[in-house]
Enzyme design. Structure first.
Site, PDB file in Angstrom:
ATOM      1  N   LYS A 102      18.988 -15.709  10.315  1.00 52.45           N
ATOM      2  CA  LYS A 102      18.919 -14.575  11.257  1.00 52.45           C
ATOM      3  C   LYS A 102      19.672 -14.966  12.529  1.00 52.45           C
ATOM      4  O   LYS A 102      19.186 -15.702  13.371  1.00 52.45           O
ATOM      5  CB  LYS A 102      17.467 -14.228  11.568  1.00 52.45           C
ATOM      6  CG  LYS A 102      17.320 -12.920  12.358  1.00 52.45           C
ATOM      7  CD  LYS A 102      15.864 -12.465  12.452  1.00 52.45           C
ATOM      8  CE  LYS A 102      15.718 -11.157  13.199  1.00 52.45           C
ATOM      9  NZ  LYS A 102      16.205 -11.209  14.599  1.00 52.45           N
ATOM     10  N   LYS A 133      10.185 -15.230  11.736  1.00 53.52           N
ATOM     11  CA  LYS A 133      10.615 -15.685  13.062  1.00 53.52           C
ATOM     12  C   LYS A 133      10.164 -17.121  13.265  1.00 53.52           C
ATOM     13  O   LYS A 133       8.989 -17.436  13.051  1.00 53.52           O
ATOM     14  CB  LYS A 133       9.978 -14.806  14.152  1.00 53.52           C
ATOM     15  CG  LYS A 133      10.291 -13.331  14.019  1.00 53.52           C
ATOM     16  CD  LYS A 133      11.691 -12.992  14.475  1.00 53.52           C
ATOM     17  CE  LYS A 133      11.780 -12.994  15.976  1.00 53.52           C
ATOM     18  NZ  LYS A 133      12.994 -12.389  16.536  1.00 53.52           N
TER      19      LYS A 133
END
Ligand SMILES: NC(=O)c1cc2c(N)ncc(C(N)=O)c2s1
Length: 318
Positions: free
Chosen positions: A115, A310
């Site tokens: 990401k 995350k």
């Protein structure tokens, strides 16, 4: 020199210089020394000065526009640019996997991708030519930053095939460029950028493309507006197509058949971030099959067939 041979010579220079640029900025594998690239560029600039009426949008001299804009136009995305739901733990990932299996059964694959911590953008190509680029904005309406995106050397002016499609990706500032930029800003007594993401966003929001051109931005493409038009059956095949077209796609992508393998991939990258030239803030996990993505559908804001794991916020050493 007869005009048609000037046009022929210009076209040859366009093709050579754009190929050398692709090898250097997309493949990171130049076939000629910089001096040869610079020599050809000087030859092109001279020829275009003598024949300005023959300058084409394919010319690498057209990457950096002349004048600063007074404002950015608004752009409506043909298909909404969705956000991603977040996962913060292995349990969140297993819950995500359980929801997918309950909805579509056991036979599916995941694609895992880094990401990239940058600015989400959309690039539109018509018959292979880059015609418009925009920020994500609110997902429906973004800002037209075509002139700034054209300055990113890894954005091809023309695709390797004359396709018309809209691609999505993340524009970012490499770590080294960020450190150099802030060093210069400190010497000039300017406000420093807090991180590469803010520096990339700030650079792409500059109205003068010459400033964006000076910021050494880069980009990874990771999706399309409409997979249907590209005729691909999976996300991974879509990424392979983007790569074949000359677009820069991150090579750390992997396909797995179980969430346990996804979790192992995440563990590997949690510790490996310092070895990357760019910042990442997590791992994106997507169901690979486009048909299965369509079966799963989306909520108002996020796809049900994808999630962003995350990384925990890094301890800031004070
Ligand atoms: N908001 C989004 O949908 C995404 C955001 C990002 C990002 N920052 N980096 C990589 C990907 C990817 N490889 O899919 C995505 S997808």
């Amino acid at each position: 020199m007869a005009l048609d041979s000037v046009e022929k010579q210009l076209k040859e220079l366009y093709n050579l210089l754009n190929q050398y640029n692709y090898e250097y900025h997309v493949l990171d594998n130049p076939s000629v020394p910089d001096a040869e690239y610079d020599r050809l560029m000087r030859e092109l600039v001279k020829l275009e000065e003598e024949h300005p009426e023959l300058i084409s949008p394919d010319s690498p001299t057209q990457r950096v526009g002349g004048e600063a804009l007074t404002a950015f136009e608004k752009v409506r995305h043909e298909t909404q640019m969705l956000s991603l739901a977040n996962a913060f733990s292995e349990d969140d990932l297993r819950d995500f996997d359980r929801r997918i299996r309950q909805a579509i059964g056991e036979q599916f694959s995941y694609v895992c991708e880094l990401k990239i911590d940058g600015l989400a953008v959309s690039l539109r190509y018509v018959d292979g030519l880059f015609v418009q680029g925009a920020t994500r904005g609110d997902g429906t309406i973004g800002e037209d930053i075509t002139a700034n995106l054209k300055t990113i050397r890894s954005v091809p002016i023309r695709l390797k095939e004359p396709l018309s499609l809209e691609v999505r990706g993340e524009a970012y500032m490499p770590k080294k460029s960020f450190l150099t930029l802030n060093k210069v800003r400190e010497e000039n007594g300017e406000v420093l950028f807090a991180n590469p993401r803010n520096a990339a966003a700030g650079s792409l929001r500059q109205l003068d493309p010459r400033i964006a051109a000076s910021r050494n931005l880069d980009i990874f493409l990771y999706g399309m507006g409409d997979y249907g038009t590209a005729g691909v059956a999976s996300h991974s095949a879509g990424l392979d197509l983007l790569e074949k077209l000359g677009l820069k796609v991150n090579k750390e992508r992997r396909k797995y058949d179980s969430i346990e393998e996804v979790i192992e991939y995440i563990k590997k990258w949690t510790g490996n971030r310092p070895n990357l030239d760019y910042e990442i803030d997590g791992i994106v996990i997507k169901v690979d099959s486009i048909d299965q993505q369509e079966q799963l559908g989306t909520t108002a804001r996020t796809p049900r067939w994808a999630i962003a794991y995350k990384f925990p916020a890094e301890e800031v050493v004070t």
